[in-house]
Design an enzyme around this catalytic site. Structure first.
Site, short mmCIF file in Angstrom:
data_model
loop_
_atom_site.label_atom_id
_atom_site.label_comp_id
_atom_site.label_asym_id
_atom_site.label_seq_id
_atom_site.Cartn_x
_atom_site.Cartn_y
_atom_site.Cartn_z
N ASP A 6 42.25 30.53 45.23
CA ASP A 6 42.29 30.94 43.83
C ASP A 6 43.64 31.59 43.56
O ASP A 6 43.86 32.74 43.95
CB ASP A 6 41.14 31.91 43.54
N VAL A 13 44.08 34.37 46.28
CA VAL A 13 42.96 34.71 47.15
C VAL A 13 42.57 33.47 47.95
O VAL A 13 42.38 32.38 47.39
CB VAL A 13 41.74 35.20 46.34
N ASP A 110 40.67 29.78 36.28
CA ASP A 110 39.82 30.89 36.71
C ASP A 110 38.66 31.10 35.75
O ASP A 110 37.52 31.35 36.17
CB ASP A 110 40.65 32.17 36.85
N THR A 187 48.84 66.51 31.07
CA THR A 187 49.33 65.16 30.79
C THR A 187 48.63 64.09 31.63
O THR A 187 48.21 63.05 31.11
CB THR A 187 50.86 65.09 31.02
#
Length: 258
Positions: A6, A13, A110, A187
């Protein structure tokens, strides 16, 4: 054994499957310049660590949204695994479900693979959310037809854009905030809240709007590497399927091999 590949925008992958079950998986950063020889050296070592050899692989299927990466992966299959790779979406491995949208040619591999596996594993209408480079929402009806969806920036892209555009903001890791409070006192906390809870709100809001438009019961399936990041902090998912894309490749391989 089947080697399913993939190739996404961020990672490639590789998954080794036997009888439809994933036996091993590995990922490497996507780089269209990476040669078949480089893939082979890396992959051969990983196969060995898991107790396998290249000769154990009898079939290869590739799904990619990066066209430039395809050639070298095909060479990898033919040169090092001695088999011609099946390409998802082509020839005998065409998607095999109705694309009820205005631009069917724009559907990424995908997303199509997720829909194949999602429909096979879950009856009824589905919303499939894939957390990758982009976050995609797909609507698959009870017949398995693709009815449309949503493409949103992935959470990493959103964070990268924020940090790049705002010189004084630090780069932070994407994690769930320690507190459920949405009022940050510094922050970094404020960034965590904005990125994480803002993303949860987007997911829940878009799913709610999709469900209202669909007008009948629908199941929500989450997949992709970052899906687990949100699973414990929202009840919008009905199921988490970590290997949905890989399972789609395996199902498409079985169909193409008949």
């Amino acid at each position: 054994m089947l080697l399913a590949i993939d190739a996404g925008n961020t990672n490639v992958v590789f998954a080794l499957l036997e009888g439809g079950e994933v036996r091993a998986r590995w990922r490497i950063a996507t780089d269209p310049r990476r040669t078949a020889d480089e893939y082979a050296v890396w992959l051969s070592q990983l196969l060995g660590l898991e107790g396998y050899e290249r000769s154990d692989v009898t079939g290869v299927i590739i799904g990619t949204v990066v066209p430039r990466a395809l050639h070298n992966l095909q060479v990898l299959s033919s040169k090092y695994f001695k088999t011609d790779a099946v390409i998802a979406g082509q020839g005998k491995a065409e998607w095999g479900f109705p694309l009820d949208v205005e631009e069917p040619q724009g559907l990424g591999a995908d997303r199509a693979l997720n829909m194949i596996a999602g429909h096979a594993r879950h009856p009824g209408d589905l919303i499939i959310i894939d957390f990758g480079t982009a976050t995609t929402f797909e609507l698959v009806d009870y017949r398995g037809a693709y009815k449309g969806g949503i493409i949103a920036p992935g959470i990493n892209l959103s964070l990268d854009a924020l940090v790049t555009a705002a010189a004084k903001l630090p780069r932070i890791a994407i994690t769930a905030p320690q507190s459920a409070s949405v009022i940050g006192r510094n922050t970094v906390d404020q960034m965590h809240i904005g990125i994480y809870w803002g993303y949860v709100a987007m997911i829940e809001g878009l799913v709610a709007r999709m469900k209202a438009e669909i007008g009948r019961p629908v199941k929500v399936i989450a997949t992709g590497g970052l899906a687990v990041l949100f699973e414990k902090h929202t009840d919008v998912f009905d199921a988490l399927e970590a290997d949905l894309t890989i399972q789609g490749l395996a199902m498409l391989w079985e169909r193409a091999s008949r």
